[in-house]
Design an enzyme around this catalytic site. Structure first.
Site, PDB file in Angstrom:
ATOM      1  N   LYS A   9     -10.389   0.156  -2.613  1.00 40.93           N
ATOM      2  CA  LYS A   9     -10.301  -0.037  -1.167  1.00 40.93           C
ATOM      3  C   LYS A   9     -10.646   1.257  -0.433  1.00 40.93           C
ATOM      4  O   LYS A   9      -9.835   2.174  -0.392  1.00 40.93           O
ATOM      5  CB  LYS A   9      -8.896  -0.506  -0.767  1.00 40.93           C
ATOM      6  CG  LYS A   9      -8.720  -0.728   0.737  1.00 40.93           C
ATOM      7  CD  LYS A   9      -7.319  -1.244   1.057  1.00 40.93           C
ATOM      8  CE  LYS A   9      -7.072  -1.336   2.555  1.00 40.93           C
ATOM      9  NZ  LYS A   9      -5.710  -1.851   2.867  1.00 40.93           N
ATOM     10  N   ASP A  64       0.856  -1.182   0.000  1.00 41.08           N
ATOM     11  CA  ASP A  64       0.000   0.000   0.000  1.00 41.08           C
ATOM     12  C   ASP A  64       0.898   1.239   0.000  1.00 41.08           C
ATOM     13  O   ASP A  64       1.520   1.569   1.014  1.00 41.08           O
ATOM     14  CB  ASP A  64      -0.905   0.017   1.224  1.00 41.08           C
ATOM     15  CG  ASP A  64      -1.995  -1.054   1.176  1.00 41.08           C
ATOM     16  OD1 ASP A  64      -1.781  -2.088   0.519  1.00 41.08           O
ATOM     17  OD2 ASP A  64      -3.045  -0.866   1.813  1.00 41.08           O
ATOM     18  N   LYS A  94      -7.003   3.339  -3.524  1.00 40.97           N
ATOM     19  CA  LYS A  94      -7.453   3.332  -2.129  1.00 40.97           C
ATOM     20  C   LYS A  94      -7.674   4.761  -1.671  1.00 40.97           C
ATOM     21  O   LYS A  94      -6.903   5.658  -2.023  1.00 40.97           O
ATOM     22  CB  LYS A  94      -6.388   2.631  -1.284  1.00 40.97           C
ATOM     23  CG  LYS A  94      -6.604   2.624   0.207  1.00 40.97           C
ATOM     24  CD  LYS A  94      -5.461   1.880   0.902  1.00 40.97           C
ATOM     25  CE  LYS A  94      -5.507   2.025   2.419  1.00 40.97           C
ATOM     26  NZ  LYS A  94      -4.363   1.331   3.075  1.00 40.97           N
TER      27      LYS A  94
END
Length: 329
Positions: A265, A166, A229
């Site tokens: 996400k 991430d 995300k």
């Protein structure tokens, strides 16, 4: 598709969907992207009242939500013991007694997300489960460390066993409209990840406008992001429904033009089971059932799991349990 055993419910993205290879930077496409903020906010405001599932249907949706959670601990006081307990929870997120009462097989969460220092602990604790370890990287959460160190951090995390990375983008590139710099940065991060999947954290609460969110989403997908995300969870504003609507429509547009599916996400601020149901309904409406799988959708949350467990216990027993009965370990 081969049959998976119950403990393998949550699969790595690369096992089920071709990776997004990215495209050449198309600035005409980027500049054409707009966001009608008032219309988006009106649509988002209606979502919580437009979908209502009850009884067995609600329980089924909540069990689906559990399989989509990136169970996360990103605290300065993380310990080996805490991470091991979190991994045990990921392996068995819902009480076997509740699953038996609902005649459901064993399930797992989608992944476990930790800082680099805890990757080895998590990988060891999850060995043989099929649950991937995700690591936050690139100077998380601000992303302001020297660029070569951000690349090195990715490489070290992959070497340590993280199968998902991430990363955080440089917000200044978005705020200044320097799309070439954002594209080059994201492309370098993707290359450093190698076979590990990369989730691009946009930190949407710091991007200034929904149009910036839409354009940053598109740039990151053009540069090869496997997921986009919303947030690090450390900003003052994290995942919201208007931002989600903008990002998933960018995903849909990218898929329509390229044929590649990119995951989504939402992270930060999603702590109630009823909120998870709204997000799942929105994904189903806008992207379709294919995106309701762990390789294309994740919740970045931990407290969400506790509330889902309470709702499932109410479904089975008719009574709500105390929160402490559903701790992370």
């Amino acid at each position: 598709m081969e049959t998976q055993s119950p403990e393998r419910t949550a699969q790595l993205p690369q096992l089920t969907e071709p990776r997004n290879p990215g495209t050449a930077l198309d600035l005409d496409w980027v500049r054409a992207v707009q966001a009608n903020t008032s219309a988006i906010e009106r649509r988002a405001a209606t979502l919580s009242g437009r979908r209502s599932v009850k009884k067995d249907y609600q329980a089924a949706w909540l069990l689906k939500a559990v399989t989509l959670i990136d169970l996360t601990t990103l605290s300065g006081d993380d310990t080996v013991g805490r991470v091991r307990r979190l991994c045990a929870k990921a392996r068995q997120p819902v009480s076997p007694a509740l699953l038996d009462a609902m005649e459901m097989p064993a399930i797992t969460t989608g992944a476990v997300c930790v800082y680099h220092d805890m990757i080895e602990t998590a990988v060891t604790a999850l060995k043989g489960t099929g649950i991937p370890v995700a690591a936050v990287s690139t100077g998380f959460p601000a992303g302001l460390s020297p660029f070569h160190l951000r690349l090195a951090e990715i490489e070290e995390s992959v070497k340590a066993g993280a199968e998902e990375i991430d990363i955080v983008i440089s917000r200044r590139h978005v705020l200044s409209g320097n799309w070439q710099a954002l594209y080059d940065e994201m492309k370098a991060f993707r290359a450093a990840c190698g076979d590990a999947h990369v989730k691009a954290i946009l930190a949407t609460g710091e991007l200034g406008s929904l149009r910036n969110v839409a354009r940053a989403s598109l740039i990151c997908m053009m540069a090869g992001a496997d997921f986009i995300k919303t947030s690090t969870g450390k900003e003052s504003v994290n995942a919201t429904l208007p931002v989600t609507l903008v990002m998933i429509r960018a995903i849909r547009d990218y898929y329509d033009r390229t044929g590649y599916r990119v995951g989504y996400k939402p992270a930060g601020g999603i702590s109630k089971a009823k909120d998870a149901l709204v997000y799942l309904a929105l994904i189903k409406d806008e992207l379709g059932d294919r995106w309701l799988q762990p390789d294309l959708f994740r919740f970045g949350a931990s407290s969400l799991l506790g509330d889902i467990e309470r709702q499932l216990e109410h479904h089975v027993t008719g009574a709500y349990s105390a929160g402490y009965r559903h701790s992370m370990g």
